[in-house]
Scaffold this motif. Sequence first.
Motif, PDB file in Angstrom:
ATOM      1  N   SER A 121      40.971  39.465  33.551  1.00 44.27           N
ATOM      2  CA  SER A 121      41.008  38.516  34.665  1.00 44.27           C
ATOM      3  C   SER A 121      42.374  37.830  34.795  1.00 44.27           C
ATOM      4  CB  SER A 121      39.910  37.460  34.509  1.00 44.27           C
ATOM      5  OG  SER A 121      40.198  36.584  33.438  1.00 44.27           O
ATOM      6  N   ARG A 169      38.292  24.536  40.493  1.00 41.89           N
ATOM      7  CA  ARG A 169      38.488  25.971  40.761  1.00 41.89           C
ATOM      8  C   ARG A 169      39.163  26.598  39.552  1.00 41.89           C
ATOM      9  NH1 ARG A 169      43.048  28.441  43.500  1.00 41.89           N
ATOM     10  NH2 ARG A 169      43.540  26.383  44.373  1.00 41.89           N
ATOM     11  N   GLN A 171      40.859  29.778  38.523  1.00 38.21           N
ATOM     12  CA  GLN A 171      41.459  30.866  39.297  1.00 38.21           C
ATOM     13  C   GLN A 171      41.903  32.015  38.391  1.00 38.21           C
ATOM     14  OE1 GLN A 171      41.874  30.942  42.794  1.00 38.21           O
ATOM     15  NE2 GLN A 171      42.412  33.081  42.373  1.00 38.21           N
ATOM     16  N   ASP A 176      41.500  41.518  42.167  1.00 35.37           N
ATOM     17  CA  ASP A 176      40.167  42.097  42.338  1.00 35.37           C
ATOM     18  C   ASP A 176      39.052  41.118  41.991  1.00 35.37           C
ATOM     19  OD1 ASP A 176      41.287  44.552  43.084  1.00 35.37           O
ATOM     20  OD2 ASP A 176      41.502  45.160  40.978  1.00 35.37           O
ATOM     21  N   ASP A 178      37.301  37.101  42.211  1.00 34.67           N
ATOM     22  CA  ASP A 178      37.208  35.863  42.973  1.00 34.67           C
ATOM     23  C   ASP A 178      37.324  34.658  42.046  1.00 34.67           C
ATOM     24  OD1 ASP A 178      36.790  37.220  45.376  1.00 34.67           O
ATOM     25  OD2 ASP A 178      34.629  37.391  44.970  1.00 34.67           O
ATOM     26  N   PRO A 179      37.801  33.535  42.574  1.00 32.75           N
ATOM     27  CA  PRO A 179      37.834  32.315  41.762  1.00 32.75           C
ATOM     28  C   PRO A 179      36.422  31.854  41.434  1.00 32.75           C
ATOM     29  CG  PRO A 179      38.426  31.833  44.031  1.00 32.75           C
ATOM     30  CD  PRO A 179      38.362  33.325  43.918  1.00 32.75           C
TER      31      PRO A 179
END
Length: 201
Positions: A121, A169, A171, A176, A178-179
């Motif tokens: 990630s 959030r 991040q 690829d 999403d938060p």
Amino acid sequence: MAVTRRQKEIIDFLESFVSRNGYSPSFEEIARGMNLKSLATVHKHISNLEKKGLLDRVHNRSRSIDVLPPGARNRTSDRLPLAGRIAAGLPVETSENPETISLHDVVGNRDVFALEVRGDSMRDEHIINGDYVLVERTRTARQGEIVVALVHGSETTLKRFYAEGQVVRLQPANVDMDPIYVPAAQVAIQGRVLGVLRKYR
């Protein structure tokens, strides 16, 4: 690494104290036991012994001084020769350099732990599966810092941190993915990333 007579006396005192009591002495107890009038002098001796790789301690926590066994001392005090700088673009002339570098030069006296990364990630931050991140233990973070966050009290994740009102959030650095949006009350910062270690073999 050579130690002074006084430093050897302090090591002997620490080992004797722990053997008798089962825990490490405070700076005040070291000062009394060694007949030192100044806590600053105790701090200087302990810091010098730590730099020499003879002691280990958790900073900002009392009674955390550990005398390292001889086998661990060499590993802790190992320094790598810093042979100069290398360009990642055009070649540059290299030369021998007497400088050295150690992990302590990166983390300093901060309370730091390491985590092995699982997943991709954060790959766009050049943090990939199998890397080790060096994390400074802290409960706060600034906007945009890469943090270790505890989510919902049970799951930890490595992400960039953004506080957005009542929501946080988290991040990822991967196009690829999403938060992750989590209520601020459900996020606890456990640390912020200082650096990355990568092993190729």
